[in-house]
Design a protein around this motif. Structure first.
Motif, PDB file in Angstrom:
ATOM      1  N   LEU A 164       1.100  -0.987  -0.267  1.00 29.75           N
ATOM      2  CA  LEU A 164       0.380  -0.408   0.116  1.00 29.75           C
ATOM      3  C   LEU A 164       0.796   1.364  -0.117  1.00 29.75           C
ATOM      4  O   LEU A 164       1.637   1.076   0.513  1.00 29.75           O
ATOM      5  CB  LEU A 164      -1.031  -0.131   1.244  1.00 29.75           C
ATOM      6  N   GLU A 165       0.376   2.215  -0.894  1.00 30.99           N
ATOM      7  CA  GLU A 165       1.247   3.528  -0.541  1.00 30.99           C
ATOM      8  C   GLU A 165       1.026   4.843  -0.390  1.00 30.99           C
ATOM      9  O   GLU A 165      -0.068   5.411  -0.366  1.00 30.99           O
ATOM     10  CB  GLU A 165       1.085   4.086  -2.668  1.00 30.99           C
ATOM     11  N   LEU A 166       0.919   4.602   1.276  1.00 37.03           N
ATOM     12  CA  LEU A 166       0.514   4.909   2.062  1.00 37.03           C
ATOM     13  C   LEU A 166       0.973   6.699   2.484  1.00 37.03           C
ATOM     14  O   LEU A 166       2.472   5.965   2.564  1.00 37.03           O
ATOM     15  CB  LEU A 166       0.122   4.405   3.442  1.00 37.03           C
ATOM     16  N   THR A 167       0.436   7.369   1.959  1.00 38.88           N
ATOM     17  CA  THR A 167       1.187   9.020   2.858  1.00 38.88           C
ATOM     18  C   THR A 167       1.861   8.980   3.646  1.00 38.88           C
ATOM     19  O   THR A 167       0.557   9.227   4.640  1.00 38.88           O
ATOM     20  CB  THR A 167       0.056  10.330   1.828  1.00 38.88           C
ATOM     21  N   ASP A 168       3.295   9.560   3.783  1.00 36.37           N
ATOM     22  CA  ASP A 168       3.485   9.835   4.984  1.00 36.37           C
ATOM     23  C   ASP A 168       3.394   8.899   6.094  1.00 36.37           C
ATOM     24  O   ASP A 168       2.971   9.157   7.335  1.00 36.37           O
ATOM     25  CB  ASP A 168       3.055  11.175   5.425  1.00 36.37           C
ATOM     26  N   TYR A 169       2.896   7.151   6.059  1.00 36.26           N
ATOM     27  CA  TYR A 169       3.074   6.586   7.128  1.00 36.26           C
ATOM     28  C   TYR A 169       4.160   6.277   7.435  1.00 36.26           C
ATOM     29  O   TYR A 169       5.320   5.562   7.176  1.00 36.26           O
ATOM     30  CB  TYR A 169       2.469   5.091   6.590  1.00 36.26           C
ATOM     31  N   ARG A 170       4.028   6.615   9.496  1.00 37.44           N
ATOM     32  CA  ARG A 170       5.095   6.458   9.383  1.00 37.44           C
ATOM     33  C   ARG A 170       4.703   4.896  10.309  1.00 37.44           C
ATOM     34  O   ARG A 170       3.776   4.724  11.389  1.00 37.44           O
ATOM     35  CB  ARG A 170       5.323   6.822  11.068  1.00 37.44           C
ATOM     36  N   LEU A 171       5.611   3.687   9.900  1.00 33.79           N
ATOM     37  CA  LEU A 171       5.607   2.132  10.181  1.00 33.79           C
ATOM     38  C   LEU A 171       5.844   1.619  11.645  1.00 33.79           C
ATOM     39  O   LEU A 171       7.143   2.472  12.052  1.00 33.79           O
ATOM     40  CB  LEU A 171       5.688   0.920   9.608  1.00 33.79           C
ATOM     41  N   ASN A 172       5.409   1.431  12.683  1.00 32.53           N
ATOM     42  CA  ASN A 172       5.631   1.386  14.231  1.00 32.53           C
ATOM     43  C   ASN A 172       6.357  -0.247  13.355  1.00 32.53           C
ATOM     44  O   ASN A 172       6.032  -1.271  13.670  1.00 32.53           O
ATOM     45  CB  ASN A 172       4.690   0.805  15.305  1.00 32.53           C
ATOM     46  N   THR A 173       7.293  -0.484  14.015  1.00 37.69           N
ATOM     47  CA  THR A 173       8.505  -1.728  13.387  1.00 37.69           C
ATOM     48  C   THR A 173       8.961  -2.620  14.940  1.00 37.69           C
ATOM     49  O   THR A 173       9.780  -3.648  14.631  1.00 37.69           O
ATOM     50  CB  THR A 173      10.075  -1.538  13.050  1.00 37.69           C
TER      51      THR A 173
END
Length: 431
Positions: free
Chosen positions: A253-262
């Protein structure tokens, strides 16, 4: 020779003047947007969360979390029924439903909890139930609003089934290896069947510790296929609907400015703690609308704001920071086709809240609550996917430059037809 140069210059300038960048050329591009088409006002003193909308029956189902009460209305906002159930009441479903209640084909309210399946009329009379012995019940997490729904699929009920604590905890790899995302509930027997493991490429398989709430799946059934987004993992997974649930496709998914919790180092994580960090992105919901998919998500904060959110702040500082975050990072939506191709990405209209359902080709959104003035009513909005064609015409700047280049080219070319150059033209032709 001069004549040859003139011809060459003419064609060069014409090509240059017509060859505007591709993004500036005249072309049409398809896109979609959310457009409010209608609204319903519901007068109510208290808190209401959306559960279900049934356009065919013209009925709406809400839940009052303060009073643990189901509230049903018609499309004019008139209240048709209200009821609550004590946790240990003979006709109760336990402390909390696993997902939002929903109107069934008999216009009654279907509820699924960790203790079984229940059917109530609008007044709260128990019509049927299939219960699980309490010592056999599994500790599924609960949700009493439309962020997690049940779906009727054949003679069974499909829903998300997250268990935060079981044989393993979030700091152990086995927790993710054995985690099952969805549940089939059988209203005839009350039995539950858990299924669908996490994808091997999921962010949850990175040997880190993740908050159980971030694993809660959102799903949709489309033409005998099962579409699943595994919590915060920014991928659309498409499976066959029937066992063994063969994976057909996995789309980033090309989510805008998505900050993923790793995740967190398992050695530092508290296995008993359950927390929520709003500085990271979260995918709220996936639904089907006609032949399109709609995803609602939050981006999370910038790195600078994320650091600030972890600092010690006074009550007033925190309130100011929280207000700024709400104004800065607004809920976004994406519209995709059924293959997962991105068609649109934008901020949701200002009037809309974060609770919605998709019914009969329309979206139904709870209106945003007024944070400054306490109101004694709620608004439910009907929202359509509005199709647009963006006509990408050349900008004024490029049009101006093109006209000037053409003018200069023609002027240079025509100068060779002046009387003074007649002899030169005749010699060139004779040669």
């Amino acid at each position: 020779m001069k004549f040859t140069h003139a011809i060459f210059a003419l064609f060069f300038l014409l090509i240059l003047s017509c060859g505007t960048p591709k993004s500036e050329s005249t072309q049409e591009r398809e896109t979609y947007e959310l457009a409010i088409s209608d609204s319903i006002r519901i007068d109510y003193i208290g808190t209401l969360n959306l559960m279900d909308v049934n356009p065919g029956f013209e009925k709406i189902l809400f839940f009052d979390p303060q009073n643990m009460k189901f509230v049903s209305t018609d499309f004019k906002g008139k209240i048709l029924g209200e009821f609550s159930k004590e946790r240990d009441a003979p006709d109760g479903f336990g402390f909390y439903p696993m997902a939002a209640g929903r109107f069934n084909s008999s216009q009654n309210i279907q509820v699924v909890s960790m203790l079984g399946t229940y059917e109530y009329d609008l007044a709260g009379n128990l019509l049927s139930s299939k219960k699980i012995p309490r010592d056999e019940a599994k500790p599924f997490s609960g949700r009493a609003d439309a962020k997690r729904e049940i779906q009727f699929v054949g003679d069974k009920i499909l829903l998300s089934g997250s268990i935060a604590r079981g044989e393993y905890n979030k700091t152990q790899p086995e927790f993710y290896d054995t985690y099952l995302q969805l549940v089939w509930a059988d209203p005839k027997t009350g039995s539950f069947e858990q299924f669908l493991s996490l994808d091997s490429a999921s962010i949850f398989q990175n040997n880190m510790s993740h908050e159980p709430s971030t694993l809660s799946a959102s799903f949709e059934v489309v033409e005998n296929k099962l579409y699943v987004i595994s919590g915060i993992d920014p991928f659309l997974n498409i499976y066959e609907l029937d066992s063994p649930y063969t994976k057909l496709k996995r789309v980033a998914l090309e989510l805008t400015d998505y900050r993923l919790n790793t995740g967190e180092d398992p050695k530092k994580a508290d296995p008993r703690a359950i927390s929520y960090d709003p500085s990271f992105g979260i995918i709220q919901k996936l639904v089907k609308v006609g032949d399109k998919l709609v995803i609602m998500y939050e981006t999370g904060y910038s790195d600078q704001d994320a650091i600030r959110s972890r600092e010690n702040m006074s009550q007033s500082e925190w309130q100011e920071f929280y207000t700024r975050m709400k104004d800065t990072y607004k809920m976004r939506y994406q519209i995709l086709d059924l293959e997962g191709k991105l068609l649109s990405d934008a901020v949701i209209p200002e009037e809309l809240g974060d609770l919605f359902v998709s019914r009969e080709g329309s979206l139904w959104f709870m209106g945003k609550v007024n944070a400054e003035i306490e109101e004694d009513f709620y608004t439910l909005y009907q929202v359509e996917l509005k199709y647009k064609k963006l006509d990408q015409r050349p900008s004024f700047f490029y049009s101006f430059i093109n006209l000037n280049l053409i003018y200069l080219a023609l002027r240079s070319f025509l100068s060779y037809f002046s009387p003074g150059n007649f002899l030169l033209w005749r010699n060139c032709i004779s040669a």
